[in-house]
Design a protein around this motif. Sequence first.
Motif, short mmCIF file in Angstrom:
data_model
loop_
_atom_site.label_atom_id
_atom_site.label_comp_id
_atom_site.label_asym_id
_atom_site.label_seq_id
_atom_site.Cartn_x
_atom_site.Cartn_y
_atom_site.Cartn_z
N LEU A 408 2.03 67.53 -90.85
CA LEU A 408 0.96 66.64 -90.42
C LEU A 408 0.51 65.68 -91.52
O LEU A 408 -0.11 64.67 -91.25
N GLY A 409 0.80 66.04 -92.76
CA GLY A 409 0.37 65.19 -93.86
C GLY A 409 -1.08 65.42 -94.25
O GLY A 409 -1.62 64.72 -95.09
N TYR A 410 -1.75 66.41 -93.64
CA TYR A 410 -3.12 66.75 -94.02
C TYR A 410 -3.34 68.21 -93.64
O TYR A 410 -2.48 68.85 -93.04
N GLY A 411 -4.50 68.74 -93.96
CA GLY A 411 -4.76 70.11 -93.55
C GLY A 411 -5.57 70.94 -94.51
O GLY A 411 -5.48 72.15 -94.48
N ALA A 412 -6.36 70.33 -95.40
CA ALA A 412 -7.22 71.12 -96.28
C ALA A 412 -8.21 71.93 -95.45
O ALA A 412 -8.71 71.45 -94.44
N TYR A 413 -8.48 73.14 -95.88
CA TYR A 413 -9.32 74.04 -95.10
C TYR A 413 -10.31 74.74 -96.03
O TYR A 413 -9.90 75.47 -96.92
N GLU A 414 -11.60 74.47 -95.85
CA GLU A 414 -12.61 75.11 -96.68
C GLU A 414 -12.79 76.56 -96.23
O GLU A 414 -12.86 76.84 -95.03
N ALA A 415 -12.89 77.46 -97.19
CA ALA A 415 -12.94 78.88 -96.87
C ALA A 415 -14.07 79.59 -97.61
O ALA A 415 -13.89 80.63 -98.21
N GLY A 416 -15.27 79.01 -97.58
CA GLY A 416 -16.42 79.70 -98.15
C GLY A 416 -16.89 79.09 -99.45
O GLY A 416 -16.21 78.32 -100.11
N ASP A 417 -18.09 79.49 -99.84
CA ASP A 417 -18.74 78.99 -101.05
C ASP A 417 -19.54 80.14 -101.64
O ASP A 417 -20.57 80.54 -101.10
N THR A 418 -19.05 80.72 -102.75
CA THR A 418 -19.73 81.88 -103.32
C THR A 418 -21.04 81.53 -103.97
O THR A 418 -21.85 82.41 -104.26
N GLY A 419 -21.30 80.24 -104.24
CA GLY A 419 -22.55 79.85 -104.87
C GLY A 419 -23.72 79.80 -103.91
O GLY A 419 -24.87 79.81 -104.32
N ASN A 420 -23.45 79.75 -102.61
CA ASN A 420 -24.50 79.68 -101.58
C ASN A 420 -24.56 81.01 -100.84
O ASN A 420 -23.60 81.38 -100.17
N PRO A 421 -25.66 81.76 -100.94
CA PRO A 421 -25.73 83.06 -100.28
C PRO A 421 -25.44 83.01 -98.79
O PRO A 421 -24.88 83.96 -98.23
N ASP A 422 -25.80 81.89 -98.13
CA ASP A 422 -25.55 81.79 -96.69
C ASP A 422 -24.07 81.59 -96.38
O ASP A 422 -23.62 81.92 -95.29
N ASP A 423 -23.32 81.02 -97.32
CA ASP A 423 -21.90 80.75 -97.08
C ASP A 423 -20.99 81.70 -97.86
O ASP A 423 -19.77 81.53 -97.88
N ARG A 424 -21.57 82.68 -98.51
CA ARG A 424 -20.78 83.58 -99.36
C ARG A 424 -19.83 84.43 -98.51
O ARG A 424 -20.25 85.00 -97.50
#
Length: 432
Positions: A408-424
């Motif tokens: 597809l030439g793209y496809g980055a996927y965010e998988a969490g943020d340990t710095g934010n308790p809500d997104d940890r």
Amino acid sequence: MRQEYTGDETASERRRRRRRERPSFREQLQGLSWWQVALVLLPLVMMFIGGALGGGIGGGAAVGNLSLARKSMPSAVKFLVMACVCAVAFTVFFVLEYAIRSVWAPTPYVASQPGTGYAPVVVNTPATPSPLSTCWTQTWAPRPVAMNRPVVIHATGAEVSWPAYANITCNPANDLAAYEIHRSTRPDFTPSAATLVATVNANDTSFVDRTAPATSDPRAAYYVYMVAVRTRSGQVVAGATQLVRLPEPGQTELVLQTDKAASLSAKSPDTIVDPNGYSLTVSPDIGGEGAERAVFEFGPLTALPRGAFVTDARLNVACHGTNSATISVYGLTRTFDASVATWNSAASGVRWRHPGGDYTTPSGSSMAGSSELNPCDFDATAIVRGWTDLRSAEHGLLLRFGNESSSLGYGAYEAGDTGNPDDRPALVVTYE
């Protein structure tokens, strides 16, 4: 009048004699002109507006100006120098006081008015007072306690914990009388007698709720918890809330958050991509840039009782992406250090046997990427069951695209943020 003393005077006697002979501060002011006395005393104002910090700076400036006043120099020069000492002292005091206060930022919270029972009102809390300031220089409102995210959740309620309350107001009426545990089905509820679950002793900072109505209907099993502070004056200070979903009857759920996570990049195989784990990324090989994978470590599962049967285990991450391909979770077979892990190395001086991480076959189902920000669950039941059978097998989890060749030439996927308790990222384990 100086005292006469003999030559056999001891050192300690000599020191005491000199202290007695030393003129007092008031005596040292005698003989000075009025403006010299004013410039010596002016810095001492900081003792009354700045507590220990003001006293230290003001006292030092006063002593300095007293010494200058006694020196022989033209009156105009002496006035300018002493005035500069005052100006510098006040500048240093206000700069340091601002820097100290800026550490404690203002926070809006909910607090009730004394004598009105459960009638909370929104109060804009000023910054926490500087430990170097006097209590009476500001009027502080009581600060609530922030309830920790529950780790153990039973079918009949959550195990709740919180940090100890601290009275920042210096007013004994705001001392802690007791904690109150409140529970509701509404996220925006106001603490009242109807939501009160229990009153907890002021020396305790945890409580196990065993009174929530158990249900097998997942849509009816959500509750919102709050820890409120009741002061000696009767004021109720309501804290932030935590949303909890109860498991089915007979089951217990563990919610194990982690801040030990890292991204591994094939493009930069020996580079620490994000040592803090603040932005975990999973992606296929896009245009020859190399794939990216994310690894998560949850430590020994000591909270999981031995002999417990795991009915479900899921890796939960706050995620979004732009690739419709599937992503899978794998069990790692080698322990890693999240602060230094790279595509080639699991820890300092320890290389992966296979670049990109050492892991098993994928566990359970995988899922497709989504362009919307969602909490994403990856089934890790088979992996965690293996950990309960052999505790030494727990080395963490890895996320990667099942097929890392992107067309597809793209496809980055965010998988969490340990710095934010809500997104940890969290490992959610249900057992019975």
